[in-house]
Write an enzyme that holds these catalytic residues in place. Structure first.
Site, mmCIF file in Angstrom:
data_model
loop_
_atom_site.group_PDB
_atom_site.id
_atom_site.type_symbol
_atom_site.label_atom_id
_atom_site.label_comp_id
_atom_site.label_asym_id
_atom_site.label_seq_id
_atom_site.Cartn_x
_atom_site.Cartn_y
_atom_site.Cartn_z
ATOM 1 C CE LYS A 115 -14.904 -22.827 18.910
ATOM 2 N NZ LYS A 115 -14.088 -23.325 17.799
ATOM 3 C CE LYS A 197 -9.008 -10.815 20.935
ATOM 4 N NZ LYS A 197 -8.901 -12.236 20.827
ATOM 5 C CE LYS A 200 -13.447 -15.437 14.348
ATOM 6 N NZ LYS A 200 -12.629 -16.213 13.438
#
Ligand code: TRP
Length: 333
Positions: A115, A197, A200
């Site tokens: 992040k 994968k 979102k």
């Protein structure tokens, strides 16, 4: 009679749109777990603000996640469903746990590193402290088990370390929680890049099915899904990643085994197959979506759920916090 049931804690951040992978990997399992455990399900809005959020959207997404939980079958009468910021003990315990957590350990967390790279202009203290707040969430409720995705494994491990560290330094106070890493359906891949994968935040939204996608969108995305060379509908992730991903989606959404799913499409072409997968997903999500919309409009009901959830959560959380304050020598009156 006091129940002997074990306690379970989990939470989701009210940020991005959830995909069918999130639904199958988390919420669907939570629904099944609520009859077995005393469940505490949080909406982690305090975690959410570790990356920038638009206040209006954060508020909307909070209510819409709550409505989704309930629409998926989480029963607010059976479990404690609440908003993290409504229980001040989270922030308070996090502060105490900060004093037994080392800067070096937090700097080594994979998610913090990822992040920080993605939000290089906003590497704030909260982002670094994220795992400590998560430890506080879990430890306040003396949770025995914490069902989470594989990506949270490191955070669970540090939570266990922090609990043990506190227990050793003071005296047994916290239950040391077990992480339960969900497998069934958690491995849903991207429709466009079936070796990745489903995420979102994927760049190509056609690869992900969001829980908010309407029927036409769902069917269109499945029609465009990448299949493999050849024409056989057979489960073999190494050779046929696209078809295999679609077969596993079909099998979970229709409650069939993969073998039964294969049998359903024996001799059929990719076109029919992709349409059928889209339909089974749309059929399942349709009723959830309309229930979510109905609930979102019923503000009074949702507020009531949050109010009683916060009261129930605070009761246990404050009890744990009082114990902690006593053990560390905070004078109490
Ligand atoms: N960090 C978790 C996630 O992004 C959400 C979360 C916050 C959580 N607090 C938690 C999960 C406590 C389990 C237990 O998925």
């Amino acid at each position: 009679m006091e129940t002997e049931r074990k306690k379970l804690y989990s939470a989701i951040q009210p940020t991005n749109n959830l995909t069918i992978g999130n639904y199958l990997g988390a919420i669907k399992n939570w629904v099944n777990l609520q009859s077995e455990y005393d469940c505490y399900y949080g909406i982690a809005n305090m975690h959410a603000i570790t990356v920038r959020q638009e206040p209006v959207k954060l508020r909307q997404k909070t209510l819409s996640l709550l409505a989704l939980y309930i629409a998926c079958g989480i029963d607010p009468e059976k479990c404690v469903l609440y908003l993290q910021s409504h229980v001040s003990a989270h922030a308070e315990l996090a502060w105490v746990l900060n004093t037994i957590t080392y800067v070096g350990e937090m700097e080594r967390m994979t998610q913090f590193k990822d992040k920080s790279a993605r939000h290089a202009d906003n590497i704030n203290m909260g982002l670094m402290d994220y795992p400590v707040l998560m430890a506080a969430d879990i430890l306040l409720y003396q949770a025995d088990v914490v069902p989470v995705g594989e990506d949270q494994r490191q955070h669970l491990e540090i939570t266990r370390n922090i609990a043990q560290r506190f227990n050793n330094a003071f005296s047994p106070t916290f239950t040391v929680p077990e992480g339960v890493y969900m497998k069934v359906g958690a491995k849903i891949n991207d429709l466009q890049f079936p070796d990745k994968k489903m995420s979102k935040s994927a760049e190509n939204p056609n690869g992900s099915i969001f829980l908010t996608d309407d029927r036409d969108t769902i069917i269109r995305k499945f029609k465009r899904a990448v299949t493999d060379s050849g024409s056989e509908i057979r489960y073999n992730p190494a050779e046929k990643p696209g078809v295999s991903n679609l077969l596993s989606i079909y099998s979970v959404f229709s409650d069939k085994t993969v073998a039964e799913a294969e049998a359903d499409f024996a001799g059929k072409g990719y076109g029919d197959f992709k349409l059928a997968v889209g339909e089974v997903v749309a059929d399942k999500l349709g009723p959830i979506q309309s229930e979510q919309v109905r609930l979102e409009a019923d503000r009074q009901y949702l507020d009531g759920v949050l109010k009683s959830g916060a009261e129930k959560a605070a009761r246990l959380a404050n009890k744990t916090l009082a114990k902690v304050y006593k053990k560390i020598g905070f004078y109490q009156i």
